[in-house]
Design an enzyme around this catalytic site. Structure first.
Site, PDB file in Angstrom:
ATOM      1  N   HIS A 118       0.831  -1.207   0.000  1.00 56.76           N
ATOM      2  CA  HIS A 118       0.000   0.000   0.000  1.00 56.76           C
ATOM      3  C   HIS A 118       0.863   1.254   0.000  1.00 56.76           C
ATOM      4  O   HIS A 118       0.687   2.150  -0.820  1.00 56.76           O
ATOM      5  CB  HIS A 118      -0.920   0.015   1.233  1.00 56.76           C
ATOM      6  CG  HIS A 118      -2.140  -0.841   1.086  1.00 56.76           C
ATOM      7  ND1 HIS A 118      -2.166  -2.157   1.474  1.00 56.76           N
ATOM      8  CD2 HIS A 118      -3.365  -0.562   0.597  1.00 56.76           C
ATOM      9  CE1 HIS A 118      -3.364  -2.656   1.226  1.00 56.76           C
ATOM     10  NE2 HIS A 118      -4.111  -1.715   0.695  1.00 56.76           N
ATOM     11  N   ASP A 119       1.788   1.313   0.937  1.00 62.19           N
ATOM     12  CA  ASP A 119       2.664   2.479   1.056  1.00 62.19           C
ATOM     13  C   ASP A 119       3.666   2.193   2.176  1.00 62.19           C
ATOM     14  O   ASP A 119       3.397   1.405   3.080  1.00 62.19           O
ATOM     15  CB  ASP A 119       1.857   3.744   1.395  1.00 62.19           C
ATOM     16  CG  ASP A 119       2.651   5.012   1.185  1.00 62.19           C
ATOM     17  OD1 ASP A 119       3.754   4.917   0.609  1.00 62.19           O
ATOM     18  OD2 ASP A 119       2.186   6.090   1.597  1.00 62.19           O
TER      19      ASP A 119
END
Length: 505
Positions: free
Chosen positions: A388-389
């Protein structure tokens, strides 16, 4: 978003080459265990009982209260309104303002570009709808093997004699060898295999069935990688599945596709309504929650989670609808409403389903599957968080999800025996577990995707460090208990109707 966790499916469904069974988190959607060898017990309906009448009442009141609290927080007279009002813009519903999480009404130039790029795909849908074919589908350009039979002895008495001898010989060879492939004699004869020209009938057949040798080419791979409905933000589909559908196009079910489009439109309108009448997204972005009560803080979080669910539902369903209109069958990414889940395992199994299956096939099974379940789940959630990050709050989210799945896994082993299933209060015991699952999943996802660690600290302090917060938490648990009972009965109703609850939205 929210990635996956119930990292278990049988190898039969996910990896034809694996012999490992994945069953630890594969549980029945109702509290009873579906992994035992005992026949499934279907209970009598409870919809019209006094007990469920009470559940209907408290759940209905709580849903109305949830929206009312969100609406009250969004009034111009609220003390915190000025702290976030600058994030709002003029909306289109009765003069209300709005804070968009995604732009549901695209800019004109972007809209024109999207429509132009969509024309080749929707052409298939239009052709089927009007009963005419506008132009050839891309799939018809896929290579096919055509066998030319030269009838050398046409018109001769030798023709039927040779035909009978040949066919009888093939029958005897079939009996003698049981099964053989023409390609075993010589690879140049591989095209004689009759089953290669039969269209795959199921998604599993399309996934595990080999393509033609000429299908594994750069041009076809480029077509797969850049297929607009799936490349932009659609469900994940394997290369074999995609190519098989180009070679053997699925017939478009006009009625089902139109209904799916209508449901997508309804979801968009629900989100528009929520964004216009509850400004919880702007409140969170501005951290404008000073002085709010524990109930108000909790509703800000829950409504934000609902909007995250709606946002992703709309994105994924739009691109799936696009693919469906082109005759490409894809996996539904969200199988159930966010609140229609009382099990952590069941929630992750039905959330971003295509990505979940990708994780199972390419990461979980290679790691060893159920041989190291706990460790593998931790590795998976760290991977998903980083996917996701790269941020601390998402790593915290991954660790929390892994930690919160463990209690349910342990509870299922302790309370899923036949003795517990026959206990009259077994579903009430399971509802207590469902309450804990609700609270833990909401807490983890609030940290990862809404308020972060700082916001969660404020919410935690407000709830557990004040008498008002503890009282409101107790009331919330009663409501969640009633909601869990209704969800149990929904699963029971699906069993009565013979519906596979794992794929029901």
């Amino acid at each position: 978003m929210f990635a996956l966790s119930n990292l278990k499916e049988t190898s039969k469904d996910n990896d034809e080459n694996s012999t490992t069974k994945y069953s630890v988190l594969e549980t029945s959607s109702y509290p009873t265990s579906s992994r035992t060898k005992l026949p499934t017990k279907i209970n009598s309906p409870l919809w019209n009982t006094w007990e469920f009448g009470f559940y209907y009442f408290i759940v209905t009141i709580s849903v109305l209260l949830m929206f009312k609290v969100g609406h009250d927080l969004s009034k111009e007279t609220h003390p915190n309104y000025k702290k976030y009002s600058w994030r709002l813009q003029d909306g289109w519903i009765f003069g209300r303002k709005v804070r968009y999480t995604i732009r549901l009404i695209p800019r004109p130039l972007w809209c024109i570009d999207l429509c132009l790029s969509s024309l080749p795909c929707f052409e298939s849908f239009i052709s089927n709808f009007f009963g005419t074919e506008i132009s050839s589908k891309i799939s018809k350009s896929a290579p096919h093997k055509d066998i030319l039979f030269l009838r050398v002895f046409e018109g001769s008495i030798a023709n039927p004699i040779i035909t009978w001898i040949f066919n009888l010989g093939v029958l005897f060879l079939n009996e003698a060898y049981g099964n053989y492939k023409f390609g075993d004699l010589n690879e140049n004869f591989a095209f004689l295999r009759n089953d290669r020209d039969l269209a795959p009938l199921t998604e599993k057949d399309r996934i595990i069935g080999p393509c033609f040798r000429e299908d594994y080419s750069f041009i076809y791979y480029l077509s797969y990688a850049l297929y607009a409905p799936l490349y932009l933000a659609g469900p994940i589909i394997t290369y074999n599945n995609f190519i098989a559908q180009l070679r053997y196009p699925c017939e478009i079910d006009i009625k089902a596709t139109l209904i799916y489009g209508i449901r997508l439109f309804i979801a968009i309108m629900i989100m528009e309504f929520m964004l216009h009448y509850t400004y919880v997204v702007a409140i969170v972005k501005s951290k404008a929650w000073d002085g709010d009560s524990p109930l108000e803080l909790a509703m800000i979080g829950v409504l934000n989670l609902e909007l995250v669910w709606l946002k992703l539902l709309i994105i994924w369903r739009f691109f799936r609808f696009w693919a469906m209109s082109d005759g490409i069958d894809t996996q539904e990414n969200i199988l159930r409403c966010m609140l229609n889940n009382y099990s952590t395992a069941g929630f992750w199994r039905s959330w971003h389903r295509s990505y979940y299956r990708w994780i199972i096939r390419y990461i979980y099974i290679p790691l060893g599957g159920n041989k190291r379940t706990t460790l593998n789940m931790l590795i998976i959630f760290i991977f998903v968080a980083l996917w996701h990050d790269i941020s601390l709050k998402l790593l915290a989210w991954g660790w929390l999800i892994w930690l919160f799945i463990l209690p349910e896994t342990i509870a299922k082993k302790l309370f899923s025996s036949q003795n517990w299933v026959d206990w009259p209060r077994y579903r009430h015991l399971c509802a207590v577990g469902a309450i804990l699952n609700f609270l833990m999943m909401w807490a983890a996802n609030l940290v990862g995707f809404v308020v972060g660690l700082d916001g969660m600290k404020v919410l935690f302090t407000s709830i557990f460090m004040t008498s008002t917060g503890l009282m409101e938490l107790g009331i919330a648990c009663i409501v969640l208990f009633g909601g869990a009972q209704i969800l149990f009965e929904i699963r029971e109703e699906e069993k009565r109707r013979g519906i596979n609850s794992e794929i029901r939205f």
